[in-house]
Design a protein around this motif. Structure first.
Motif, PDB file in Angstrom:
ATOM      1  N   SER A  79       1.836  -5.446  -5.517  1.00  0.00           N
ATOM      2  CA  SER A  79       1.012  -6.646  -5.626  1.00  0.00           C
ATOM      3  C   SER A  79      -0.029  -6.440  -6.716  1.00  0.00           C
ATOM      4  O   SER A  79      -0.152  -5.340  -7.278  1.00  0.00           O
ATOM      5  CB  SER A  79       0.335  -6.982  -4.293  1.00  0.00           C
TER       6      SER A  79
ATOM      7  N   ILE B 104      -5.976  -7.697  -0.255  1.00  0.00           N
ATOM      8  CA  ILE B 104      -5.374  -6.448   0.231  1.00  0.00           C
ATOM      9  C   ILE B 104      -6.166  -5.975   1.447  1.00  0.00           C
ATOM     10  O   ILE B 104      -7.401  -6.053   1.469  1.00  0.00           O
ATOM     11  CB  ILE B 104      -5.338  -5.346  -0.846  1.00  0.00           C
TER      12      ILE B 104
ATOM     13  N   LYS C 177     -11.882  -4.142  -3.083  1.00  0.00           N
ATOM     14  CA  LYS C 177     -11.131  -3.897  -4.315  1.00  0.00           C
ATOM     15  C   LYS C 177     -12.017  -3.357  -5.434  1.00  0.00           C
ATOM     16  O   LYS C 177     -11.513  -2.759  -6.388  1.00  0.00           O
ATOM     17  CB  LYS C 177     -10.442  -5.188  -4.774  1.00  0.00           C
TER      18      LYS C 177
ATOM     19  N   ALA D  68      -0.545  -6.681   1.465  1.00  0.00           N
ATOM     20  CA  ALA D  68      -1.134  -7.592   0.487  1.00  0.00           C
ATOM     21  C   ALA D  68      -0.688  -9.014   0.810  1.00  0.00           C
ATOM     22  O   ALA D  68       0.370  -9.234   1.388  1.00  0.00           O
ATOM     23  CB  ALA D  68      -0.699  -7.219  -0.930  1.00  0.00           C
TER      24      ALA D  68
ATOM     25  N   PHE E  18      -0.746  -1.492  -4.875  1.00  0.00           N
ATOM     26  CA  PHE E  18      -1.686  -2.482  -5.407  1.00  0.00           C
ATOM     27  C   PHE E  18      -2.122  -2.072  -6.811  1.00  0.00           C
ATOM     28  O   PHE E  18      -2.472  -0.920  -7.055  1.00  0.00           O
ATOM     29  CB  PHE E  18      -2.907  -2.583  -4.491  1.00  0.00           C
TER      30      PHE E  18
END
Length: 258
Positions: free
Chosen positions: A115, A131, A155, A167, A211
């Motif tokens: 993601s 996430i 993040k 995610a 991620f």
């Protein structure tokens, strides 16, 4: 190696035309729009911009729609196991380079599921909490009653690609063979938690989602009404229950095998 992008439109025709993002992506990738209700005014736009579309099976859930697109890509568009299948919300804005970077990384590092970094604004300042860690029942309850959500991952502390629990389904990229191995989304979810579920099932196979903080896109998210009298609240609660029960079942099954 080709890239297939799955977009579900539930009355998003005007937004799709306004953003023109899909028209840009269709210049290099295969974009397939699954109409979930009748949108006759959107079809000429899709045809003009060489965007594939599926105009049938209205009123099905998010995961089911994407499974329909995946099947169409395999059977009609010759998608093979080496290709990439991307679940992409109609309210996302991305350029070609962001998709290219992600696919290059996934191919080079043999990543099966990934993601990207979603933001609420075009300057990439306001983060979308996309996430998270796998939630517990207590975290779900606290989130419902407005006491915050401790499962959210900050993040701002992430600078390099990392493994995360799950995610948001706004954007999920799969190696086509991995989506097939997972048997796609669980169609028992109509809306909500199908993204948690598929990430959880992937993690049990030893393939956690990766991620990518450096790959950024704008997400024009509009959250549906979740009052106790709304259908969205019902869908959310029933999906939470389904996920928690499935999690216990799958975990116990894996433990017995191990």
């Amino acid at each position: 190696m080709s890239v297939f992008i799955s977009v579900v439109s539930h009355g998003h025709g005007e937004l799709i035309k306004q953003l023109s993002c899909l028209a840009t992506l269709a210049k290099k990738f295969t974009v397939v729009v699954k109409l979930n209700l009748e949108e006759r005014t959107l079809i000429p736009y899709l045809e003009q911009n060489r965007i594939q579309y599926i105009d049938e099976q209205y009123g099905i859930g998010f995961g089911h729609n994407n499974n329909v697109v995946y099947s169409y890509c395999k059977k009609t568009l010759d998608m093979n196991e080496h290709d990439f299948f991307i679940v992409f919300n109609p309210d996302l804005i991305s350029d070609l380079q962001q998709i290219d970077k992600l696919v290059h990384y996934m191919s080079k590092n043999e990543v099966k599921m990934a993601s990207v970094n979603l933001f609420k604004d075009e300057k990439f300042i306001l983060p979308d909490n996309s996430i998270r860690n796998f939630p517990s029942l207590s975290q779900f309850i606290k989130s419902f009653v407005g006491l915050g959500n401790s499962a959210i991952i900050d993040k701002g502390t992430v600078t390099n690609p990392i493994q995360v629990d799950w995610a948001a389904g706004s954007f999920l990229a799969f190696k086509a063979s991995h989506y097939s191995l997972l048997k796609g989304f669980d169609e028992g979810y109509f809306m909500y938690c199908e993204d948690i579920d598929i990430c959880y099932r992937s993690s049990l196979l030893g393939e956690p989602i990766i991620f990518h903080p450096e790959i950024k896109m704008q997400h024009l998210a509009e959250h549906a009404n979740r009052s106790i009298f709304s259908k969205h609240f019902y869908w959310h609660v029933s999906s939470v229950i389904r996920f928690l029960m499935t999690k216990v079942k799958l975990t116990n099954s894996k433990s017995s095998i191990d």
